[in-house]
Design an enzyme around this catalytic site. Structure first.
Site, PDB file in Angstrom:
ATOM      1  N   ASP A 103     -22.578  12.183  37.481  1.00  0.00           N
ATOM      2  CA  ASP A 103     -21.976  12.803  36.168  1.00  0.00           C
ATOM      3  C   ASP A 103     -22.844  12.812  35.028  1.00  0.00           C
ATOM      4  O   ASP A 103     -24.084  12.490  34.973  1.00  0.00           O
ATOM      5  CB  ASP A 103     -20.870  11.661  35.831  1.00  0.00           C
ATOM      6  CG  ASP A 103     -21.540  10.461  35.606  1.00  0.00           C
ATOM      7  OD1 ASP A 103     -22.108  10.452  34.565  1.00  0.00           O
ATOM      8  OD2 ASP A 103     -20.946   9.235  35.981  1.00  0.00           O
ATOM      9  N   LYS A 104     -22.378  13.534  33.921  1.00  0.00           N
ATOM     10  CA  LYS A 104     -23.444  13.694  32.913  1.00  0.00           C
ATOM     11  C   LYS A 104     -24.032  12.725  32.108  1.00  0.00           C
ATOM     12  O   LYS A 104     -25.288  12.939  31.925  1.00  0.00           O
ATOM     13  CB  LYS A 104     -22.493  14.641  31.654  1.00  0.00           C
ATOM     14  CG  LYS A 104     -23.316  15.086  30.474  1.00  0.00           C
ATOM     15  CD  LYS A 104     -22.524  15.987  29.638  1.00  0.00           C
ATOM     16  CE  LYS A 104     -23.467  16.602  28.391  1.00  0.00           C
ATOM     17  NZ  LYS A 104     -22.548  17.072  27.492  1.00  0.00           N
TER      18      LYS A 104
END
Length: 234
Positions: A103-104
């Site tokens: 994820d970011k």
């Protein structure tokens, strides 16, 4: 992830054979993919070299196997419309894509390739490969919380699989997962009253992050590629 087709579909639609002839050719192991006889259930990817009785039906592309130390704030996408994606790091590579995701807000090891067969082995396999993370949280982690993380936590309607967990220091622990639920570690920690401050992936199956710098890209060595493919080194 690139478009994939079955071996039979390839012979019928791409090479013009009848269904009967396609079945025969596959049963006689006359179709070769990347130099290996193709089985009926095998899939063919755009990067594969495909030949039939020595005649080249599809020219393969150069295979790329890259390790990337993804910085925090980068999206795991090759969509050019997303400015914070992976494209700026991999413009020079042909049809490359990430195997799995981070994820970011997470960072660390990301495997990039254009080898769809390796993608299938690592990301789509029913038996998920190990992925190892170092997790730092906002408070001291108790022994009881570590035990709960290792035994399984109920998130998004299911119990997570048992995991190998051990303490790094008061506020950090190492966890090895064999499944990849959406934002799994963050959800597990949240359920136990912990907020993740930093999450770093340090291993995917046999591939390790080691001393790679932030944002660094490197080509995998032959031994690393063979290990990921499950091949014995000579």
């Amino acid at each position: 992830m690139p478009t994939i087709i079955s071996a039979k579909y390839f012979l019928v639609r791409k090479a013009g054979f009848s269904n009967k002839d396609a079945n025969r050719l596959l049963s006689e192991f006359q179709l070769y993919v990347n130099g290996v006889p193709c089985l009926c259930e095998d899939l063919i990817y755009p990067a594969d070299e495909v030949s039939l009785n020595g005649e080249l039906l599809q020219k393969g592309r150069k295979m790329h196997y890259l390790a990337f130390n993804k910085p925090r704030g980068i999206e795991c996408t090759m969509n050019e419309a997303i400015p914070e994606g992976l494209v700026p790091f991999f413009r020079s590579y042909d049809s490359i894509f990430p195997v799995g995701r981070l994820d970011k807000e997470s960072e660390g090891l990301l495997l990039m390739t254009n080898d769809g067969h390796l993608y299938k082995r690592l990301a789509l396999s029913d038996a998920q490969k190990e992925k190892e993370y170092i997790v730092t949280v906002d408070q001291k982690v108790s022994d009881e919380q570590l035990l709960q993380l290792s035994g399984g936590v109920f998130i998004i309607g299911q119990m997570t699989k048992p995991a190998l967990v051990y303490r790094v220091d008061e506020n950090a622990f190492n966890i090895v997962l064999t499944q990849g639920l959406n934002r799994q570690i963050r959800r597990m920690c949240y359920k136990l009253g912990l907020e993740v401050i930093r999450l770093v992936r340090v291993r995917i199956d046999t591939l390790k992050l080691d001393a790679m710098g932030r944002g660094e890209v490197r080509e995998l060595e032959e031994m690393e590629i063979s290990a990921l493919k499950g091949l014995r080194s000579s």
